[in-house]
Design a protein around this motif. Structure first.
Motif, PDB file in Angstrom:
ATOM      1  N   GLY A 168      30.409  -0.727  -1.653  1.00  0.00           N
ATOM      2  CA  GLY A 168      30.987  -1.929  -2.139  1.00  0.00           C
ATOM      3  C   GLY A 168      32.710  -0.751  -2.993  1.00  0.00           C
ATOM      4  N   ALA A 169      31.901  -0.296  -3.378  1.00  0.00           N
ATOM      5  CA  ALA A 169      33.360   0.738  -4.375  1.00  0.00           C
ATOM      6  C   ALA A 169      34.256   0.993  -2.779  1.00  0.00           C
ATOM      7  N   LEU A 170      33.737   2.112  -2.298  1.00  0.00           N
ATOM      8  CA  LEU A 170      34.657   2.714  -0.956  1.00  0.00           C
ATOM      9  C   LEU A 170      35.392   1.528  -0.429  1.00  0.00           C
ATOM     10  N   ILE A 171      34.999   0.373  -0.005  1.00  0.00           N
ATOM     11  CA  ILE A 171      35.697  -1.104   0.375  1.00  0.00           C
ATOM     12  C   ILE A 171      37.425  -1.446  -0.785  1.00  0.00           C
ATOM     13  N   MET A 172      36.801  -1.232  -1.978  1.00  0.00           N
ATOM     14  CA  MET A 172      37.591  -1.945  -2.755  1.00  0.00           C
ATOM     15  C   MET A 172      38.413  -1.272  -3.419  1.00  0.00           C
ATOM     16  N   PHE A 173      38.166   1.028  -3.406  1.00  0.00           N
ATOM     17  CA  PHE A 173      39.243   1.234  -4.099  1.00  0.00           C
ATOM     18  C   PHE A 173      40.183   1.566  -3.461  1.00  0.00           C
ATOM     19  N   PRO A 174      40.549   1.609  -2.132  1.00  0.00           N
ATOM     20  CA  PRO A 174      41.419   1.239  -1.324  1.00  0.00           C
ATOM     21  C   PRO A 174      42.731  -0.086  -1.471  1.00  0.00           C
ATOM     22  N   ILE A 175      41.433  -0.837  -1.568  1.00  0.00           N
ATOM     23  CA  ILE A 175      42.569  -2.288  -1.981  1.00  0.00           C
ATOM     24  C   ILE A 175      42.567  -2.273  -3.028  1.00  0.00           C
ATOM     25  N   VAL A 176      42.298  -2.038  -4.076  1.00  0.00           N
ATOM     26  CA  VAL A 176      42.837  -2.079  -5.314  1.00  0.00           C
ATOM     27  C   VAL A 176      44.003  -1.107  -6.018  1.00  0.00           C
ATOM     28  N   THR A 177      43.454   0.047  -5.322  1.00  0.00           N
ATOM     29  CA  THR A 177      44.553   1.360  -5.354  1.00  0.00           C
ATOM     30  C   THR A 177      45.961   1.537  -4.678  1.00  0.00           C
ATOM     31  N   PRO A 228       0.530  -1.242   0.140  1.00  0.00           N
ATOM     32  CA  PRO A 228       0.314  -0.228  -0.323  1.00  0.00           C
ATOM     33  C   PRO A 228       0.767   0.874  -0.085  1.00  0.00           C
ATOM     34  N   ASN A 229       2.150   0.984   0.763  1.00  0.00           N
ATOM     35  CA  ASN A 229       2.960   2.615   1.072  1.00  0.00           C
ATOM     36  C   ASN A 229       4.077   2.255  -0.009  1.00  0.00           C
ATOM     37  N   LYS A 230       3.386   1.947  -1.386  1.00  0.00           N
ATOM     38  CA  LYS A 230       4.638   1.603  -1.954  1.00  0.00           C
ATOM     39  C   LYS A 230       5.831   2.706  -2.803  1.00  0.00           C
ATOM     40  N   ARG A 231       5.433   4.217  -3.034  1.00  0.00           N
ATOM     41  CA  ARG A 231       6.131   4.989  -2.712  1.00  0.00           C
ATOM     42  C   ARG A 231       7.062   5.524  -2.012  1.00  0.00           C
ATOM     43  N   THR A 232       6.710   5.424  -0.774  1.00  0.00           N
ATOM     44  CA  THR A 232       8.108   4.949   0.668  1.00  0.00           C
ATOM     45  C   THR A 232       8.797   4.067   0.708  1.00  0.00           C
ATOM     46  N   LEU A 233       8.133   2.915  -0.037  1.00  0.00           N
ATOM     47  CA  LEU A 233       9.027   1.648   0.392  1.00  0.00           C
ATOM     48  C   LEU A 233       9.735   1.840  -1.069  1.00  0.00           C
ATOM     49  N   LEU A 234       9.619   1.701  -1.883  1.00  0.00           N
ATOM     50  CA  LEU A 234      10.437   1.281  -3.772  1.00  0.00           C
ATOM     51  C   LEU A 234      11.763   2.737  -3.447  1.00  0.00           C
ATOM     52  N   ILE A 235      11.123   3.867  -2.528  1.00  0.00           N
ATOM     53  CA  ILE A 235      12.253   5.399  -2.635  1.00  0.00           C
ATOM     54  C   ILE A 235      13.697   4.476  -1.571  1.00  0.00           C
ATOM     55  N   TRP A 236      12.880   3.712  -0.685  1.00  0.00           N
ATOM     56  CA  TRP A 236      14.080   3.229   0.189  1.00  0.00           C
ATOM     57  C   TRP A 236      14.783   2.129   0.120  1.00  0.00           C
ATOM     58  N   PHE A 237      14.134   1.160  -1.466  1.00  0.00           N
ATOM     59  CA  PHE A 237      13.959   0.383  -1.522  1.00  0.00           C
ATOM     60  C   PHE A 237      16.030   1.071  -2.808  1.00  0.00           C
ATOM     61  N   GLY A 238      15.663   2.426  -3.457  1.00  0.00           N
ATOM     62  CA  GLY A 238      16.736   2.924  -3.789  1.00  0.00           C
ATOM     63  C   GLY A 238      17.703   2.877  -3.627  1.00  0.00           C
ATOM     64  N   ALA A 239      17.219   3.731  -2.636  1.00  0.00           N
ATOM     65  CA  ALA A 239      18.076   4.934  -1.740  1.00  0.00           C
ATOM     66  C   ALA A 239      19.634   3.220  -0.641  1.00  0.00           C
ATOM     67  N   VAL A 240      18.736   2.357  -0.957  1.00  0.00           N
ATOM     68  CA  VAL A 240      19.851   0.953   0.311  1.00  0.00           C
ATOM     69  C   VAL A 240      20.620   0.508  -0.947  1.00  0.00           C
ATOM     70  N   THR A 241      19.960   0.343  -2.233  1.00  0.00           N
ATOM     71  CA  THR A 241      20.934  -0.831  -3.117  1.00  0.00           C
ATOM     72  C   THR A 241      21.612   0.386  -3.922  1.00  0.00           C
ATOM     73  N   GLN A 242      21.645   1.765  -3.434  1.00  0.00           N
ATOM     74  CA  GLN A 242      22.786   3.188  -3.650  1.00  0.00           C
ATOM     75  C   GLN A 242      24.066   2.841  -3.419  1.00  0.00           C
ATOM     76  N   ILE A 243      23.237   2.487  -1.854  1.00  0.00           N
ATOM     77  CA  ILE A 243      24.711   3.160  -0.510  1.00  0.00           C
ATOM     78  C   ILE A 243      25.023   1.356  -0.569  1.00  0.00           C
ATOM     79  N   GLY A 244      24.320   0.273  -1.000  1.00  0.00           N
ATOM     80  CA  GLY A 244      25.282  -0.990  -0.944  1.00  0.00           C
ATOM     81  C   GLY A 244      26.303  -0.992  -2.367  1.00  0.00           C
TER      82      GLY A 244
END
Length: 137
Positions: free
Chosen positions: A93-102, A73-89
């Motif tokens: 990953g990038a912040l962990i791997m960048f220093p390891i590789v570089t 029912p509250n799909k708008r809020t859930l999808l916004i959070w889903f997108g935010a969590v996906t981007q945070i993930g």
């Protein structure tokens, strides 16, 4: 979505398949000096298939989670959070791997000469034509 299931069991199976395929891919990468089935065609096929499965399973998992949240029912809020969590993930990953590789030697080639150990490798020659440098073999 070709098969929009709303079952969390199917989401779990897809995520598990992606994790298993990813573990195999990372295992072969960690053993890249002497990967399993190195001199056989099936070894290359398995590695490519494993990474295709990683992308397919995780893409299906994310799309299915989005499909499930879209039905709420509250799909708008859930999808916004889903997108935010996906981007945070992705950011994590990038912040962990960048220093390891570089900044570490974890992913340094085991050789300095790209022709080392290769039977058919020829010397690279620099050729200058009209002021532009070209590398030729």
């Amino acid at each position: 979505m070709l098969w929009p299931f709303e079952s969390l069991i199917i989401v779990g199976i897809a995520a598990g398949g992606g994790i298993l395929a990813g573990i195999y891919g990372l295992w072969t990468a960690a053993n890249s000096l002497e990967p399993p089935l190195e001199d056989q065609t099936i070894g290359s096929v398995l590695v490519v298939f494993a990474w295709i499965c990683v992308v397919a399973f995780f893409s299906y998992t994310k799309a299915t989670i989005g499909w499930i949240l879209r039905q709420e029912p509250n799909k708008r809020t859930l999808l916004i959070w889903f997108g935010a969590v996906t981007q945070i993930g992705s950011l994590t990953g990038a912040l962990i791997m960048f220093p390891i590789v570089t900044f570490t030697s974890a992913f340094v080639a085991p050789y300095h000469d790209p022709c080392e150990g290769k039977l058919n490798c020829t010397e690279m020659v620099t050729m200058v034509v009209d002021g532009i440098e070209y590398l030729t073999t």
